[in-house]
Every structure is written in C-alpha cells, then in structure tokens.
Design a protein around this motif. Structure first.
Motif: not given
Length: 233
Positions: A28-34
C-alpha cells in the motif's frame, strides 16, 4: 528505526539487508514509501556492494493490499499505482546487484517484487511463489505483463506459475527458473550474499555502468496503461 515498515542494516562485509517488517508485507502507499526510503538509504551508501531484500516470518510479501485499496478514492489509487510502478522499475534499474531472499510466501504483487530483482534465493522448506490473479479473477495490466516478459522467459514457467496460478515450492521454482537457488532459513542471507559476490566477480562492477546496462536491457515503456489488477467477472 524499530517502527519503520522497512528497515536497513549495513553489514560489516558490505551488504545492505533491507527487511520488510509489516506482517504480510502487503503493498500500500505507506509500505511503498517506506521501501522507497530504504532504497534511497542503501543507494547513498557508497561502501555498499549489493542489496538483499527479505521479510520476516511466514511472508516475503502477500501482494497488493486489496482491502486497503477498496477503501481509497480514485486519486489515492492513482498515486498508489504510480508508486508501485516506480518501485518495480527502481529495483529493476538499481545500481547494485539485487537479491530477493524469499523467506516465505511471495504472492501476486509480492512475486512481481521478487522478480524485479537480479537474483532470487528461496527458502527450501517453506513458502510458495505464485501469481494467483487467475483464481482471484483479476487481470494483469501492461506494466506487470512487461515485467514478466523481461524476467520470465520460459513459456512453461508462465503457464504453470502465472496462467494456472499454481503455488510453486522452492524446488519447483528453481526447476522453472523463477529462482536461482534454495537454502534453509538460516542459510538464506549467506546464500544471497554468495550470489551477489559471484555476480560482481573478483574486480567488481561500476555502479553507474551497471545501472545503464539494466536500463538498456530492461527498457521502461512510456505511456503504460494502468496496470493495477482489473476485475474480470
């Protein structure tokens, strides 16, 4: 560091171990950003000679977070689509040797993430790699099909793992050329390091030239159609 979804450890022998630490590691967005932050951290370390990604416990990655997606508006979904596309291509064009140390299940988007690496070593006694979109009645868009065409060249592999979405064990994955090696859990990272050292050879490889060669070999198409899973009921 402990609260990050993806962490980086630099080893004394010159490797970056990127650990995905969010349970099933759904995308998801948060995981991909990390994950993107971790890739930047590794790339900035000029003493690092190769990058290894891995998960913890039962999963390497269980793919796109479809439950999260179902709650998002169209603008957020488009942002996620772009972020996922950028991550896949960033790994494919990474200026270091990349090895996916597949510690557990790698399904759908997680399998695509693993395939975007240069090499893959899979836990011998546990876990499957699988593209289960056929069973979920989901279509693959242009970008993911393009990735498969560049990374999975054997028609038998496409037929078994993608078309029929079989849950492929480590020994089967090696036979199908989906992974390069198998190892017990404790030997997974050492085997990944070995693959990286063999790729680098005795004299190493210039980072910039490696990235250019990857960009030449794995050309990123322009104007891709949306590649997020599309329902086909």
């Amino acid at each position: 560091m402990a609260n990050r979804l993806v962490t980086v450890e630099f080893t004394e022998d010159g490797f970056a171990i990127v650990r995905m630490r969010n349970g099933q590691n759904r995308l998801n967005i948060a995981f991909l950003n990390s994950l993107d932050q971790a890739l930047t951290e590794v790339e900035r370390n000029k003493d690092c000679k190769a990058m290894i990604t891995t998960g913890e416990g039962k999963f390497y990655s269980n793919g796109i977070d479809l439950e999260w997606m179902s709650l998002q508006d169209s603008e957020t979904i488009l942002k996620f689509q772009k972020a996922l596309e950028n991550i896949m291509w960033r790994v494919m064009h990474y200026p270091l040797p990349t090895i996916a140390a597949i510690n557990g299940h790698a399904f759908a988007g997680g399998a695509f993430l693993a395939m975007s690496h240069d090499y893959r070593v899979m836990r011998a006694d546990r876990g499957w790699i699988s593209w289960n979109e056929t069973h979920l009645k989901l279509r693959l868009g242009d970008m993911l099909l393009d990735l498969l065409s560049k990374k999975v060249l054997a028609m038998k592999s496409i037929r078994e793992a993608v078309l029929f979405g079989k849950r492929v064990t480590a020994d089967q994955a090696k036979e199908l050329f989906l992974v390069d090696a198998m190892a017990e859990l404790l030997d997974l990272i050492p085997k990944a390091k070995q693959l990286a050292l063999e790729a680098l050879g005795p004299n190493g490889i210039d980072r910039d030239m490696l990235q250019v060669m990857k960009q030449d070999l794995y050309v990123r198409p322009s104007g891709d159609k949306p590649f997020l899973p599309e329902a086909k009921l």
